[in-house]
Design a protein around this motif. Structure first.
Motif, PDB file in Angstrom:
ATOM      1  N   LEU A  74       0.829  -1.202   0.000  1.00 20.36           N
ATOM      2  CA  LEU A  74       0.000   0.000   0.000  1.00 20.36           C
ATOM      3  C   LEU A  74       0.863   1.252   0.000  1.00 20.36           C
ATOM      4  O   LEU A  74       0.569   2.222  -0.714  1.00 20.36           O
ATOM      5  CB  LEU A  74      -0.919  -0.013   1.226  1.00 20.36           C
ATOM      6  CG  LEU A  74      -1.775   1.244   1.438  1.00 20.36           C
ATOM      7  CD1 LEU A  74      -2.744   1.435   0.280  1.00 20.36           C
ATOM      8  CD2 LEU A  74      -2.539   1.153   2.769  1.00 20.36           C
ATOM      9  N   GLY A  75       1.931   1.257   0.784  1.00 22.70           N
ATOM     10  CA  GLY A  75       2.819   2.415   0.820  1.00 22.70           C
ATOM     11  C   GLY A  75       3.483   2.667  -0.521  1.00 22.70           C
ATOM     12  O   GLY A  75       3.585   3.818  -0.973  1.00 22.70           O
ATOM     13  N   ILE A  76       3.926   1.609  -1.181  1.00 23.26           N
ATOM     14  CA  ILE A  76       4.574   1.752  -2.483  1.00 23.26           C
ATOM     15  C   ILE A  76       3.591   2.297  -3.513  1.00 23.26           C
ATOM     16  O   ILE A  76       3.914   3.214  -4.292  1.00 23.26           O
ATOM     17  CB  ILE A  76       5.160   0.400  -2.931  1.00 23.26           C
ATOM     18  CG1 ILE A  76       6.349   0.026  -2.046  1.00 23.26           C
ATOM     19  CG2 ILE A  76       5.589   0.445  -4.397  1.00 23.26           C
ATOM     20  CD1 ILE A  76       6.908  -1.353  -2.316  1.00 23.26           C
ATOM     21  N   VAL A  77       2.376   1.746  -3.531  1.00 26.37           N
ATOM     22  CA  VAL A  77       1.355   2.211  -4.475  1.00 26.37           C
ATOM     23  C   VAL A  77       0.991   3.665  -4.190  1.00 26.37           C
ATOM     24  O   VAL A  77       0.851   4.483  -5.114  1.00 26.37           O
ATOM     25  CB  VAL A  77       0.113   1.307  -4.407  1.00 26.37           C
ATOM     26  CG1 VAL A  77      -1.036   1.899  -5.228  1.00 26.37           C
ATOM     27  CG2 VAL A  77       0.450  -0.084  -4.921  1.00 26.37           C
ATOM     28  N   LEU A  78       0.836   4.007  -2.916  1.00 29.93           N
ATOM     29  CA  LEU A  78       0.481   5.372  -2.532  1.00 29.93           C
ATOM     30  C   LEU A  78       1.556   6.353  -2.975  1.00 29.93           C
ATOM     31  O   LEU A  78       1.247   7.436  -3.504  1.00 29.93           O
ATOM     32  CB  LEU A  78       0.287   5.435  -1.018  1.00 29.93           C
ATOM     33  CG  LEU A  78      -0.123   6.786  -0.428  1.00 29.93           C
ATOM     34  CD1 LEU A  78      -1.498   7.183  -0.927  1.00 29.93           C
ATOM     35  CD2 LEU A  78      -0.121   6.707   1.101  1.00 29.93           C
ATOM     36  N   GLU A  79       2.818   5.995  -2.770  1.00 26.07           N
ATOM     37  CA  GLU A  79       3.912   6.873  -3.190  1.00 26.07           C
ATOM     38  C   GLU A  79       3.925   7.053  -4.707  1.00 26.07           C
ATOM     39  O   GLU A  79       4.098   8.172  -5.211  1.00 26.07           O
ATOM     40  CB  GLU A  79       5.240   6.294  -2.717  1.00 26.07           C
ATOM     41  CG  GLU A  79       6.429   7.235  -2.851  1.00 26.07           C
ATOM     42  CD  GLU A  79       7.073   7.195  -4.229  1.00 26.07           C
ATOM     43  OE1 GLU A  79       7.798   8.148  -4.582  1.00 26.07           O
ATOM     44  OE2 GLU A  79       6.835   6.206  -4.960  1.00 26.07           O
ATOM     45  N   TYR A  80       3.727   5.962  -5.427  1.00 26.62           N
ATOM     46  CA  TYR A  80       3.809   6.008  -6.894  1.00 26.62           C
ATOM     47  C   TYR A  80       2.633   6.763  -7.503  1.00 26.62           C
ATOM     48  O   TYR A  80       2.813   7.543  -8.441  1.00 26.62           O
ATOM     49  CB  TYR A  80       3.845   4.577  -7.443  1.00 26.62           C
ATOM     50  CG  TYR A  80       4.012   4.501  -8.940  1.00 26.62           C
ATOM     51  CD1 TYR A  80       5.262   4.658  -9.535  1.00 26.62           C
ATOM     52  CD2 TYR A  80       2.906   4.291  -9.761  1.00 26.62           C
ATOM     53  CE1 TYR A  80       5.411   4.600 -10.909  1.00 26.62           C
ATOM     54  CE2 TYR A  80       3.044   4.234 -11.134  1.00 26.62           C
ATOM     55  CZ  TYR A  80       4.297   4.387 -11.704  1.00 26.62           C
ATOM     56  OH  TYR A  80       4.433   4.332 -13.070  1.00 26.62           O
TER      57      TYR A  80
END
Length: 305
Positions: A74-80
């Motif tokens: 979720l953090g990776i998707v949110l950042e991207y």
């Protein structure tokens, strides 16, 4: 004496949970120069993921691992998808955008899980008390939190200080333009850092879930303490976050445990019970204010390289 030892352990346990949350926040703030008010929402999502996956799998350990992976993703998707476009923008823009994300996550949780809180039951082997010294028993789960958090802190220190990835992270904190000019993929580095911060927040949330009710907005109040910790310890400093978190956790816990008895000498019982938590918080904020005046860079600022 036994009560003092128990409350010191409770303070250490709470401080180490705060460290997990503050470590991710200080990495993101110190390296990416990004103010992420939604960090507490990742803490909340870790707790909700844990409650859901433990219920699905019937295994606390497997559910916790799945929740940790889900929060990382979720953090990776949110950042991207959302946050990458805010790099280099004014901090006010970042505050407004991430405040909007807080509202988004709260409404998303309400839509998916409903407005009622969730409970995360512990397996039987984590509910038994453990004798740590003669006459002092401590809950096995709280002891496990201390052990896991210390292991994560040690691993995080080794990664940041002893590996190539850690070298790039520290270089990014000092001079992002230079490492970009050297051919390092700065966008990928930022994604990894943000994902690591999200995973740490999710770990703190899932470990706190069996102690407190998993509920909407549970990450907002604790996020304030996380910001206080990185100010006291020094922005971008893992060592500073660790020392400040343990100190704040012990002050908060000891104050809530022993101040009511002291205040009852001058106040009524109800008034003392109400005033003690507020006074504990005031002591922490006063400490932060003193450090901002005397040592604005924090007690253990990140080394400039």
């Amino acid at each position: 004496m036994y009560l003092v030892v128990e409350q010191l352990l409770n303070g250490l346990q709470f401080g180490l949970l705060l460290f997990l949350l503050a470590a991710g926040l200080t990495l993101v703030f110190g390296i990416m120069d990004f103010v992420n008010l939604a960090h507490g929402s990742l803490y909340m999502m870790g707790a909700y993921f844990a409650a859901t996956f433990v219920a699905w799998t019937g295994s606390f350990v497997l559910g916790a691992l799945l929740a940790l992976g889900a929060t990382l993703l979720l953090g990776i998707v949110l950042e991207y998808v959302a946050l990458r476009h805010l790099y280099g923008r004014d901090h006010l823009d970042q505050v407004l955008a991430t405040f909007g994300l807080i509202l988004f996550f709260n409404d998303a949780v309400r839509l998916i899980w409903g407005p009622a809180g969730l409970a995360l039951p512990l397996p039987a082997w984590l509910t038994v008390p453990v004798q740590i010294i003669p006459g002092v028993y401590y809950p096995a789960y709280r002891l496990m939190i201390i052990v896991v958090a210390l292991a994560v802190a040690a691993m995080l220190y080794l990664v940041v200080m002893r590996t190539r990835v850690g070298m790039l992270i520290r270089a990014g904190a000092s001079n992002r333009e230079m490492i970009g000019a050297l051919g390092i993929n700065i966008k990928l580095l930022f994604t990894l850092v943000f994902g690591l911060g999200a995973a740490l927040a999710g770990l703190a949330g899932l470990m706190q879930a069996p102690i407190l009710t998993v509920q909407i907005g549970m990450g907002e109040n604790i996020l304030i303490l996380a910001f206080v910790i990185i100010v006291i310890g020094g922005i971008g400093s893992i060592r500073g976050a660790f020392m400040a978190a343990v100190f704040v956790g012990i002050i908060d816990t000891m104050g809530r445990a022993f101040l009511p008895d002291l205040l009852r000498k001058v106040l009524s019982g109800a008034a003392a019970s109400t005033a003690a938590p507020a006074l504990s918080s005031m002591l922490i904020y006063l400490l932060m204010a003193i450090i901002l005046v005397l040592r604005p860079e924090g007690l253990f600022p990140a080394a400039k390289r």
